[in-house]
Design a protein around this motif. Structure first.
Motif, PDB file in Angstrom:
ATOM      1  N   LEU A 171      37.179  16.356 -37.692  1.00  9.70           N
ATOM      2  CA  LEU A 171      37.886  17.047 -36.618  1.00  9.70           C
ATOM      3  C   LEU A 171      37.529  16.443 -35.270  1.00  9.70           C
ATOM      4  O   LEU A 171      38.412  16.244 -34.408  1.00  9.70           O
ATOM      5  CB  LEU A 171      37.521  18.527 -36.660  1.00  9.70           C
ATOM      6  CG  LEU A 171      38.465  19.521 -35.981  1.00  9.70           C
ATOM      7  CD1 LEU A 171      39.848  19.448 -36.586  1.00  9.70           C
ATOM      8  CD2 LEU A 171      37.907  20.931 -36.101  1.00  9.70           C
ATOM      9  N   ALA A 172      36.241  16.159 -35.067  1.00  8.03           N
ATOM     10  CA  ALA A 172      35.810  15.544 -33.809  1.00  8.03           C
ATOM     11  C   ALA A 172      36.469  14.185 -33.622  1.00  8.03           C
ATOM     12  O   ALA A 172      36.964  13.864 -32.527  1.00  8.03           O
ATOM     13  CB  ALA A 172      34.292  15.413 -33.781  1.00  8.03           C
ATOM     14  N   HIS A 173      36.485  13.357 -34.655  1.00 10.65           N
ATOM     15  CA  HIS A 173      37.101  12.038 -34.527  1.00 10.65           C
ATOM     16  C   HIS A 173      38.581  12.141 -34.207  1.00 10.65           C
ATOM     17  O   HIS A 173      39.099  11.428 -33.336  1.00 10.65           O
ATOM     18  CB  HIS A 173      36.928  11.217 -35.801  1.00 10.65           C
ATOM     19  CG  HIS A 173      37.806  10.002 -35.820  1.00 10.65           C
ATOM     20  ND1 HIS A 173      38.995   9.958 -36.522  1.00 10.65           N
ATOM     21  CD2 HIS A 173      37.710   8.815 -35.175  1.00 10.65           C
ATOM     22  CE1 HIS A 173      39.574   8.786 -36.317  1.00 10.65           C
ATOM     23  NE2 HIS A 173      38.816   8.083 -35.510  1.00 10.65           N
ATOM     24  N   LEU A 174      39.286  13.026 -34.904  1.00  9.96           N
ATOM     25  CA  LEU A 174      40.732  13.129 -34.718  1.00  9.96           C
ATOM     26  C   LEU A 174      41.079  13.414 -33.265  1.00  9.96           C
ATOM     27  O   LEU A 174      42.078  12.903 -32.741  1.00  9.96           O
ATOM     28  CB  LEU A 174      41.292  14.221 -35.626  1.00  9.96           C
ATOM     29  CG  LEU A 174      42.805  14.446 -35.559  1.00  9.96           C
ATOM     30  CD1 LEU A 174      43.565  13.216 -36.051  1.00  9.96           C
ATOM     31  CD2 LEU A 174      43.196  15.675 -36.367  1.00  9.96           C
ATOM     32  N   TYR A 175      40.245  14.229 -32.607  1.00 14.61           N
ATOM     33  CA  TYR A 175      40.531  14.611 -31.217  1.00 14.61           C
ATOM     34  C   TYR A 175      39.632  13.890 -30.208  1.00 14.61           C
ATOM     35  O   TYR A 175      39.507  14.332 -29.065  1.00 14.61           O
ATOM     36  CB  TYR A 175      40.427  16.129 -31.072  1.00 14.61           C
ATOM     37  CG  TYR A 175      41.560  16.842 -31.788  1.00 14.61           C
ATOM     38  CD1 TYR A 175      42.881  16.677 -31.372  1.00 14.61           C
ATOM     39  CD2 TYR A 175      41.318  17.644 -32.891  1.00 14.61           C
ATOM     40  CE1 TYR A 175      43.918  17.304 -32.019  1.00 14.61           C
ATOM     41  CE2 TYR A 175      42.360  18.282 -33.560  1.00 14.61           C
ATOM     42  CZ  TYR A 175      43.658  18.104 -33.112  1.00 14.61           C
ATOM     43  OH  TYR A 175      44.704  18.728 -33.772  1.00 14.61           O
ATOM     44  N   LYS A 176      39.020  12.787 -30.654  1.00 10.32           N
ATOM     45  CA  LYS A 176      38.263  11.907 -29.747  1.00 10.32           C
ATOM     46  C   LYS A 176      37.097  12.630 -29.073  1.00 10.32           C
ATOM     47  O   LYS A 176      36.780  12.401 -27.905  1.00 10.32           O
ATOM     48  CB  LYS A 176      39.183  11.286 -28.692  1.00 10.32           C
ATOM     49  CG  LYS A 176      40.377  10.510 -29.260  1.00 10.32           C
ATOM     50  CD  LYS A 176      41.190   9.844 -28.153  1.00 10.32           C
ATOM     51  CE  LYS A 176      42.367   9.069 -28.702  1.00 10.32           C
ATOM     52  NZ  LYS A 176      43.472   9.937 -29.165  1.00 10.32           N
ATOM     53  N   ALA A 225      30.202   6.001 -38.566  1.00 12.07           N
ATOM     54  CA  ALA A 225      31.304   5.166 -39.050  1.00 12.07           C
ATOM     55  C   ALA A 225      32.656   5.667 -38.574  1.00 12.07           C
ATOM     56  O   ALA A 225      33.665   4.957 -38.698  1.00 12.07           O
ATOM     57  CB  ALA A 225      31.291   5.111 -40.579  1.00 12.07           C
ATOM     58  N   ARG A 226      32.695   6.860 -38.004  1.00 11.39           N
ATOM     59  CA  ARG A 226      33.935   7.435 -37.489  1.00 11.39           C
ATOM     60  C   ARG A 226      33.895   7.607 -35.975  1.00 11.39           C
ATOM     61  O   ARG A 226      34.703   8.347 -35.411  1.00 11.39           O
ATOM     62  CB  ARG A 226      34.200   8.770 -38.190  1.00 11.39           C
ATOM     63  CG  ARG A 226      34.652   8.572 -39.636  1.00 11.39           C
ATOM     64  CD  ARG A 226      34.333   9.743 -40.536  1.00 11.39           C
ATOM     65  NE  ARG A 226      34.806   9.486 -41.889  1.00 11.39           N
ATOM     66  CZ  ARG A 226      34.171   8.706 -42.777  1.00 11.39           C
ATOM     67  NH1 ARG A 226      33.027   8.131 -42.446  1.00 11.39           N
ATOM     68  NH2 ARG A 226      34.687   8.521 -43.981  1.00 11.39           N
ATOM     69  N   GLY A 227      32.952   6.949 -35.336  1.00  9.24           N
ATOM     70  CA  GLY A 227      32.887   7.002 -33.881  1.00  9.24           C
ATOM     71  C   GLY A 227      32.333   8.286 -33.332  1.00  9.24           C
ATOM     72  O   GLY A 227      32.511   8.595 -32.148  1.00  9.24           O
ATOM     73  N   VAL A 228      31.641   9.073 -34.164  1.00  6.46           N
ATOM     74  CA  VAL A 228      31.044  10.338 -33.738  1.00  6.46           C
ATOM     75  C   VAL A 228      29.529  10.204 -33.819  1.00  6.46           C
ATOM     76  O   VAL A 228      28.994   9.743 -34.829  1.00  6.46           O
ATOM     77  CB  VAL A 228      31.527  11.509 -34.614  1.00  6.46           C
ATOM     78  CG1 VAL A 228      30.859  12.812 -34.191  1.00  6.46           C
ATOM     79  CG2 VAL A 228      33.050  11.634 -34.536  1.00  6.46           C
ATOM     80  N   THR A 229      28.838  10.602 -32.763  1.00  9.58           N
ATOM     81  CA  THR A 229      27.380  10.487 -32.695  1.00  9.58           C
ATOM     82  C   THR A 229      26.756  11.867 -32.805  1.00  9.58           C
ATOM     83  O   THR A 229      27.114  12.778 -32.051  1.00  9.58           O
ATOM     84  CB  THR A 229      26.956   9.838 -31.374  1.00  9.58           C
ATOM     85  OG1 THR A 229      27.566   8.546 -31.257  1.00  9.58           O
ATOM     86  CG2 THR A 229      25.449   9.683 -31.304  1.00  9.58           C
ATOM     87  N   ILE A 230      25.805  12.027 -33.721  1.00 10.64           N
ATOM     88  CA  ILE A 230      25.153  13.320 -33.912  1.00 10.64           C
ATOM     89  C   ILE A 230      23.938  13.440 -33.007  1.00 10.64           C
ATOM     90  O   ILE A 230      23.084  12.548 -32.962  1.00 10.64           O
ATOM     91  CB  ILE A 230      24.748  13.519 -35.381  1.00 10.64           C
ATOM     92  CG1 ILE A 230      26.000  13.635 -36.242  1.00 10.64           C
ATOM     93  CG2 ILE A 230      23.864  14.748 -35.544  1.00 10.64           C
ATOM     94  CD1 ILE A 230      25.739  13.879 -37.698  1.00 10.64           C
ATOM     95  N   ILE A 231      23.865  14.567 -32.285  1.00 11.28           N
ATOM     96  CA  ILE A 231      22.728  14.887 -31.418  1.00 11.28           C
ATOM     97  C   ILE A 231      21.918  15.985 -32.091  1.00 11.28           C
ATOM     98  O   ILE A 231      22.423  17.083 -32.323  1.00 11.28           O
ATOM     99  CB  ILE A 231      23.202  15.376 -30.036  1.00 11.28           C
ATOM    100  CG1 ILE A 231      24.058  14.319 -29.334  1.00 11.28           C
ATOM    101  CG2 ILE A 231      22.006  15.775 -29.172  1.00 11.28           C
ATOM    102  CD1 ILE A 231      24.705  14.816 -28.052  1.00 11.28           C
TER     103      ILE A 231
END
Length: 714
Positions: A171-176, A225-231
Motif C-alpha cells: 500500500l505504501a509503495h502504490l501511493y509513494k 525492494a519496493r522502495g519502502v524503508t522501515i523505521i
C-alpha cells in the motif's frame, strides 16, 4: 542526501492520467507512438539494478496487476512494448529525493537517479497499467514536495501477521509513501525479538510472542525492494510496562507513569541495556536512515527526559542514523534536547509546533485529529477521505500554523493505532491515498471530487497486490459500558464468540479452531475425533455446559451440526446448518443455508415456522432469530409463533443468563432490550460502532455488564 524539500510546482495537466498522487507535470509529446505492453514485453534494466530484488519485485507486481509475466533482461537494446529502467537525471525535475520521469513512446521508460525514484515511477506505471495495457503517449516529470512521507503501524496494541505487514508495504509503495515506521514496543505487547533479553515478548497480552528475527529481516528486504524503508521504534522511557515487568532487575525499579510503567531512566545500566536493544533493532532494519526513540507521555519532567534521550541519541548517531522522537519534551527543556533530534508533532501540547519550527527543529507533522487512524478498542477514529484530503503539513491541531515556505517541516506521518492487522486494511486504504496526495503535490491536489475518480482507479489494484488478511477481531471483556479490558492473550482473537456458565468466552478463530478461555489462556477444544473436518464455522454454548458447532472449512457456509456434552463427548446431531444455538434446557436450535429454522430435543428435529440467518438461545429457554432483513423475533412456545422485537438493521443477537436479549446492529452498535421492550444503546461512548460480535453471560444491565460481557472489536 539530496535536499529534502522543494516548493510546489504547478502541474501542466496534473490528473489526466488518473494517478495518485497527482504528478507535478504531465505532457503529451509529438510526434509519439503509444506503447502496448504484451506477453512479449520485457523489463530491460541496467546492470546491477536488481541487486536489491527491485526488478524481480516489479515483475511480480506487474504480473499481479496485468496477469503478464515479463522477462527480465539486462544489457540489451529495448524494443517496442518494453518497460525500460534507466539510471540518470530525470529531465524537467529538481534534484530531490524520489524524482523521476516516465516517458511513453513505443516503450515505457522509467528514469531516476536511484532506486527511490524508480520505485515512485513504477508505482505510477502500475496505476497506468491497471487502466489499460495500451499506454498513451505521455511524459510525466514528477517529484515529491516532501521527503518524509510516512506510515506508522502500532504493533504493541494489536497483532499483525508478517503477511499483513507486507500488505502495508504494498500500500505504501502504490501511493509513494517512502517510510513505514513500526511501533514495536508498548505496555501491552513487545514485538521485537531481543537476543540480549529474550524473555521480552513472553508476557504479551495479545498472546502472540515477539516476531521471529528472520521474519523481520525478510520484511525489511521486502520493503526495500519496493522502495519502502522501515523505521524501527522503541517506546521509552514510558509505555514500558513489558520491560519493567519481564526484566525488573534490568529495567527497574519502574515507576508508574500516566500511561503504563516507566523504566529507571536515570540508571546508567538501564541506559546501556536500552542501547543494546537499539543496536539489535538497527542490525535487523539495516536500510533506515532513522531510529525512533519514542519519548512521549512518560511523565518524566524537567531536564531528566532530554538528558535520557540525548544519551540514546549519541548512540544512534554513532550508528550513522538520525533520531526521531514523539513530541514529549516540554519547553524550556526543549533547549536541552540535541538539535539533530527530529520532532514528530502529534499533539501540539508538549512542544508547540510553531515553537519547534522557530527553534530551527526539523519537524514531521503527525497531527492526531486528521492523521490518526484508531481501532475501536482504543476509542475509534477513522476520519473520512474528504477530511484527510484537507491535511496541510504546515498546520496542526489547536490552530498551530507556520509559513508555507518553511523548509523545517519535512513531511507527514499517517498512523494506525490499536488495530489487529486484518481489521486495519480498509481504514488504511481509505486514509493513505488522500494523505499521500497532500504530502506529494498539495498545490494540485485541490479537487476532492476529481480525486475520488482517481481513487476508484488506484483502489482497484489493491486486492491484486495483497495477500488476503485473516479478518478476525480482538476479544475483550466489557468492564463497563465505556471501557474494555485489554485484548485477551493466548488465542484472544476470533471471528465468533460464545460464553459459558462460568462467564468465560469460547472463541472461534479465522482458522476455524475453537478455544475456551480458562481465565489466563485459550485452551484448544478439539473437534469430533475421526471426522475429516475438525474446523468449525459457528459455535454456541449453553448454561448447562452443552455446546453445539457447525463443522466446516474456514470461509464456507453451512455444514454438519455436532453436539458436545458437558463432559467433552461429541455426537452427530444428524442435520446440517449454518447458525446454531443451545437453550437452557439443552435443546439445539439451528438455521440452515435455506433459512429454515429447526429445533432438536435430543431425539427429534422439528421445523419451526419462519426463516432467519442467525439464531441465539439462553436462559429461561429464550430463543430469538435474526431475519434476512435484520429483524429480531422471539420464539413463543405457547402458540408456536415468533414475536417481533425489532424491525430491521441487526446482524447478531445474544441472550444473557437473565434471559435479556442483546443485539449487534449493522452499524456495529450494541443494543439492549429492557423488560419493558425498550431498546437502548448502552455502549454509548462507541455510538459510531466498532463491534463485530457479542456474547453475554450474566449482566447487571443497564448499569454495567459485570464480568461476563464479551465483545469482538477491531
Amino acid at each position: 542526501m539530496l535536499v529534502s524539500q522543494v516548493p510546489a510546482a504547478s502541474a501542466t495537466t496534473p490528473a489526466n492520467v488518473g494517478i495518485i498522487p497527482a504528478p507535478q507535470s504531465v505532457t503529451t509529446p509529438t510526434p509519439c507512438n503509444n506503447a502496448v505492453v504484451s506477453p512479449t514485453s520485457r523489463i530491460v534494466y541496467p546492470s546491477g539494478a536488481d541487486a536489491s530484488g527491485f526488478v524481480t519485485a516489479l515483475a511480480a507486481r506487474i504480473k499481479s496487476v496485468t496477469g503478464l509475466t515479463l522477462a527480465k533482461v539486462s544489457g540489451v537494446s529495448p524494443a517496442a512494448g518494453d518497460v525500460v529502467l534507466a539510471l540518470g537525471t530525470p529531465a524537467g525535475t529538481p534534484a530531490v529525493n524520489g524524482a523521476y520521469t516516465l516517458t511513453v513512446d513505443q516503450k515505457a521508460t522509467l528514469t531516476a537517479v536511484d532506486q527511490d525514484g524508480l520505485a515512485n515511477a513504477s508505482a505510477s506505471l502500475l496505476q497506468l497499467l491497471n487502466q489499460s495495457l495500451t499506454l498513451g503517449c505521455t511524459t510525466i516529470a514528477d517529484y515529491p514536495e516532501s521527503d518524509f512521507r510516512g506510515l506508522m503501524i502500532d504493533l504493541g496494541r494489536g497483532y499483525w501477521t508478517p503477511a499483513e505487514l507486507r500488505n502495508m508495504v504494498e500500500l505504501a509503495h502504490l501511493y509513494k509513501v517512502k517510510y513505514l515506521q513500526l511501533h514495536l514496543t508498548e505496555n501491552e505487547n513487545w514485538m521485537f525479538p531481543s537476543t540480549a533479553y529474550p524473555l521480552l515478548g513472553s508476557q504479551n497480552q495479545s498472546g502472540h510472542p515477539a516476531y521471529a528475527k528472520a521474519d523481520l529481516q525478510a520484511l525489511d528486504a521486502y520493503a526495500w525492494a519496493r522502495g519502502v524503508t522501515i523505521i524501527p521504534e522503541i517506546e521509552v522511557p514510558g509505555h514500558a510496562t513489558q520491560m519493567v515487568n519481564v526484566y525488573p532487575a534490568v529495567f527497574g525499579p519502574g515507576t508508574d507513569g500516566p500511561y503504563g510503567k516507566v523504566i529507571n531512566h536515570s540508571s546508567s545500566s538501564v541506559r546501556a541495556a536500552v542501547k543494546t536493544i537499539i543496536g539489535e533493532m538497527l542490525d535487523v532494519f539495516t536500510h533506515s536512515p532513522y531510529f525512533h526513540l519514542g519519548g512521549d507521555e512518560s511523565g518524566v519532567s524537567g531536564a531528566a527526559l532530554p538528558d535520557f534521550l540525548n544519551e540514546l541519541n549519541d548512540y544512534v548517531r554513532s550508528r550513522g542514523k538520525t533520531s526521531l522522537v514523539w513530541e514529549g519534551v516540554k519547553p524550556p527543556y526543549t533547549d536541552m534536547l540535541d538539535s539533530d533530534i527530529q520532532i514528530v508533532s502529534w499533539d501540539n501540547a508538549y512542544y508547540p509546533f510553531e515553537q519547534a519550527v522557530a527553534d530551527g527543529r526539523t519537524v514531521i507533522n503527525a497531527q492526531q485529529s486528521i492523521l490518526y487512524r484508531v481501532g475501536w478498542p482504543w476509542g475509534g477514529q477513522n476520519k473520512p477521505q474528504s477530511e484527510v484530503y484537507t491535511f496541510d503539513k504546515f498546520k496542526v491541531d489547536g490552530g498551530g500554523e507556520v509559513d508555507s515556505t518553511s523548509t523545517n517541516v519535512v513531511g507527514g506521518l499517517l498512523s494506525a493505532w490499536g488495530f489487529n492487522g486484518g481489521r486495519a486494511l480498509e481504514s488504511m486504504r481509505s486514509g493513505i491515498a488522500p494523505f499521500s496526495a497532500q504530502v506529494w503535490n498539495a498545490a494540485d491536489e485541490t479537487d476532492f471530487a476529481e480525486f475520488q475518480t482517481r481513487y476508484a482507479l488506484s483502489n482497484a489494484i489493491v486486492p491484486d497486490l495483497m495477500s488476503a488478511p485473516q479478518v478476525q477481531s480482538g476479544v475483550y471483556r466489557a468492564l463497563d459500558f465505556n471501557r474494555l479490558s485489554m485484548q485477551l492473550g493466548g488465542n484472544g482473537a476470533a471471528v465468533d464468540i460464545a460464553v459459558d456458565s462460568t462467564g468465560n468466552p469460547w472463541m472461534l478463530n479465522a482458522a476455524g479452531n475453537l478455544y475456551r478461555w480458562n481465565g489466563s489462556a485459550g485452551v484448544l477444544v478439539p473437534g469430533p475425533s475421526g471426522q475429516p473436518i475438525q474446523t468449525m464455522t459457528d459455535v454456541a454454548v449453553a448454561p448447562n455446559g452443552t455446546a453445539a458447532a457447525v463443522l466446516g472449512a474456514p470461509g464456507t457456509v453451512g455444514g454438519p451440526i455436532w453436539v458436545r456434552s458437558a463432559t467433552g463427548v461429541w455426537s452427530d446431531a444428524g442435520r446440517t446448518g449454518k447458525s446454531v444455538a443451545v437453550s437452557s434446557n439443552g435443546d439445539i436450535w439451528a438455521v440452515n443455508t435455506s433459512g429454515q429454522i429447526w429445533q432438536f430435543d435430543g431425539i427429534t428435529w422439528v421445523q419451526r415456522p419462519g426463516s432467519g440467518v442467525t439464531i441465539a438461545a439462553g436462559a429461561n429457554n429464550v430463543v430469538a432469530v435474526v431475519s434476512a432483513s435484520g429483524g429480531i423475533y422471539q420464539w413463543q412456545p405457547s402458540n408456536g409463533t415468533w414475536l417481533t422485537l425489532a424491525g430491521s438493521g441487526n446482524t447478531q443477537i445474544s441472550i444473557s443468563s437473565e434471559g435479556e436479549i442483546w443485539a449487534l446492529s449493522t452499524a456495529g452498535q450494541v443494543w439492549w432490550r429492557s423488560a419493558s421492550g425498550t431498546w437502548t444503546k448502552p455502549m454509548w461512548s462507541r455510538g459510531a460502532g466498532g463491534y463485530d460480535g457479542i456474547a453475554v453471560g450474566s449482566t447487571n444491565a443497564p448499569t454495567g455488564p459485570g464480568s461476563q460481557f464479551w465483545v469482538l472489536s477491531h
